[in-house]
Design a protein around this motif. Structure first.
Motif, mmCIF file in Angstrom:
data_model
loop_
_atom_site.group_PDB
_atom_site.id
_atom_site.type_symbol
_atom_site.label_atom_id
_atom_site.label_comp_id
_atom_site.label_asym_id
_atom_site.label_seq_id
_atom_site.Cartn_x
_atom_site.Cartn_y
_atom_site.Cartn_z
ATOM 1 N N TYR A 1 -5.202 0.642 -4.218
ATOM 2 C CA TYR A 1 -4.429 -0.150 -3.268
ATOM 3 C C TYR A 1 -4.426 0.535 -1.905
ATOM 4 C CZ TYR A 1 -2.800 -2.560 -7.435
ATOM 5 O OH TYR A 1 -2.754 -3.267 -8.610
ATOM 6 N N LEU B 1 10.070 -1.638 -0.635
ATOM 7 C CA LEU B 1 10.784 -2.578 -1.494
ATOM 8 C C LEU B 1 11.593 -1.845 -2.561
ATOM 9 C CD1 LEU B 1 8.111 -5.396 -1.963
ATOM 10 C CD2 LEU B 1 10.339 -5.621 -0.846
ATOM 11 N N THR C 1 5.178 -10.517 -0.521
ATOM 12 C CA THR C 1 5.517 -9.772 -1.726
ATOM 13 C C THR C 1 4.509 -8.652 -1.916
ATOM 14 O OG1 THR C 1 4.220 -11.323 -3.058
ATOM 15 C CG2 THR C 1 6.577 -11.762 -2.847
ATOM 16 N N SER C 2 4.840 -7.705 -2.773
ATOM 17 C CA SER C 2 3.958 -6.560 -2.994
ATOM 18 C C SER C 2 2.706 -6.970 -3.769
ATOM 19 C CB SER C 2 4.707 -5.467 -3.762
ATOM 20 O OG SER C 2 3.846 -4.403 -4.069
ATOM 21 N N TYR D 1 8.292 -2.934 7.339
ATOM 22 C CA TYR D 1 8.446 -3.402 5.954
ATOM 23 C C TYR D 1 9.932 -3.657 5.652
ATOM 24 C CZ TYR D 1 3.819 -1.250 5.989
ATOM 25 O OH TYR D 1 2.544 -0.878 6.319
ATOM 26 N N ILE E 1 6.153 -4.469 -8.878
ATOM 27 C CA ILE E 1 7.024 -4.278 -7.724
ATOM 28 C C ILE E 1 7.536 -5.638 -7.291
ATOM 29 C CG2 ILE E 1 7.252 -3.387 -5.393
ATOM 30 C CD1 ILE E 1 6.676 -1.239 -7.444
ATOM 31 N N ALA F 1 -0.315 -1.397 1.486
ATOM 32 C CA ALA F 1 0.282 -1.989 0.286
ATOM 33 C C ALA F 1 1.217 -1.006 -0.403
ATOM 34 C CB ALA F 1 -0.813 -2.441 -0.675
ATOM 35 N N ALA G 1 4.419 -0.659 1.690
ATOM 36 C CA ALA G 1 5.264 -1.843 1.517
ATOM 37 C C ALA G 1 5.980 -1.805 0.172
ATOM 38 C CB ALA G 1 4.417 -3.106 1.641
ATOM 39 N N ALA G 2 5.254 -1.404 -0.879
ATOM 40 C CA ALA G 2 5.852 -1.330 -2.214
ATOM 41 C C ALA G 2 6.974 -0.299 -2.254
ATOM 42 C CB ALA G 2 4.780 -0.988 -3.237
ATOM 43 N N SER H 1 7.003 -9.446 7.133
ATOM 44 C CA SER H 1 5.926 -8.564 7.576
ATOM 45 C C SER H 1 5.879 -8.362 9.079
ATOM 46 C CB SER H 1 4.580 -9.130 7.108
ATOM 47 O OG SER H 1 4.409 -10.447 7.613
ATOM 48 N N CYS I 1 10.684 -9.106 -1.780
ATOM 49 C CA CYS I 1 9.842 -9.532 -0.670
ATOM 50 C C CYS I 1 10.436 -9.042 0.650
ATOM 51 C CB CYS I 1 9.688 -11.054 -0.663
ATOM 52 S SG CYS I 1 11.204 -11.979 -0.963
#
Length: 289
Positions: A5, A16, A151-152, A233, A157, A9, A12-13, A163, A160
């Motif tokens: 990934y 969250l 979303t991830s 994020y 994960i 990504a 962002a995960a 962005s 949301c």
């Protein structure tokens, strides 16, 4: 996390996950606070007479439960779509607005009372408050409209985030900062004027409550302005609802304390707080309970 990934990504995960942990912590804190004050709250709800202020208390106290339910749904339900996130977020934004408006109304009323029910002061406060409400609603819902939710990409994960374009979400907190700066200035001015001429215990309590509430509000508002502008994020909004929850806890806790202080010597009898008793020159019949 799997190296297949992208860095974006993964970032962002992680945001969250942090956001979800913060929200679960807030829900736990709110539940704990509710459990700690349930006896005092029960006495207040069942023994005080119904009034507009009591209705305001009920809204301030219980709307956050709905806010938590909606946000935790958005944080934990898998396979969410952008449309679902936007719909639930709009509900959360509406509940947040109701909660913060109710919390601020307590202290707008208190400031008005401290100024001997001065109509000019009330007009200035309400004008500023109306600007806050309109500006916040425009900023919140326009940001939602132009900033799609994502979303991830990493399985497992949930949740949301917005962005891009959510930078304007700092506007409500900047407006709130301005309102609370004005209110704390009015409170301190009143305190300086009356410090030597009043020994009213309730007046002293209200002054202390107001200063503490606005000091917390100013700090959190500035934190939210900075996080909205500087972080990406889900990090950008991780303290927004935390401020709303702290405001609700402070407003309801302080109101409970003020009401119980004004109890009569007979534990079976409760009276409303007469606002005219809080200022040396006001003689109206308004009440606050």
């Amino acid at each position: 996390m799997d190296s297949k990934y992208s860095t974006d990504a993964i970032a962002a995960a992680r945001s969250l996950q942090v956001f979800t942990h913060i929200y679960v912590s807030m829900a736990t804190f709110w539940t704990y606070d509710y459990a700690c004050s349930i006896r005092e709250e029960g006495i207040f709800l069942f023994c005080s007479r119904w009034s507009k202020v009591k209705l305001l208390y009920v809204l301030t106290r219980y709307v956050p439960f709905l806010l938590f339910a909606a946000h935790l749904y958005m944080n934990f339900v898998p396979d969410e779509t952008s449309d679902t996130c936007q719909f639930v977020n709009n509900i959360c934004s509406g509940l947040s607005m109701i909660s913060i408006i109710c919390s601020e109304c307590f202290f707008i009323l208190r400031t008005y009372v401290l100024w001997n029910n001065n109509k000019v002061v009330l007009a200035v406060i309400l004008s500023t408050f109306a600007t806050l409400i309109v500006g916040s609603m425009v900023a919140l819902f326009s940001a939602t409209a132009i900033a799609p939710f994502e979303t991830s990409l990493i399985p497992g994960i949930t949740g949301c985030y917005q962005s891009s374009g959510s930078v304007r979400l700092f506007v409500p907190y900047l407006l709130l900062f301005g309102l609370e700066l004005m209110l704390i200035s009015l409170t301190l001015t009143c305190a300086i004027q009356k410090w030597r001429i009043t020994n009213n215990r309730l007046c002293v309590i209200i002054l202390k409550h107001n200063v503490l509430y606005y000091a917390c509000g100013l700090v959190f508002s500035m934190v939210n302005v900075l996080t909205s502008l500087l972080l990406d994020y889900a990090y950008s909004g991780m303290f927004q609802d935390f401020q709303i929850i702290v405001h609700a806890i402070l407003a309801t806790r302080m109101h409970l304390h003020l009401w119980h202080v004004d109890r009569t010597d007979d534990p079976g009898v409760f009276t409303s707080i007469n606002l005219s008793d809080l200022t040396p020159t006001a003689y109206n019949e308004s009440s606050y309970d």
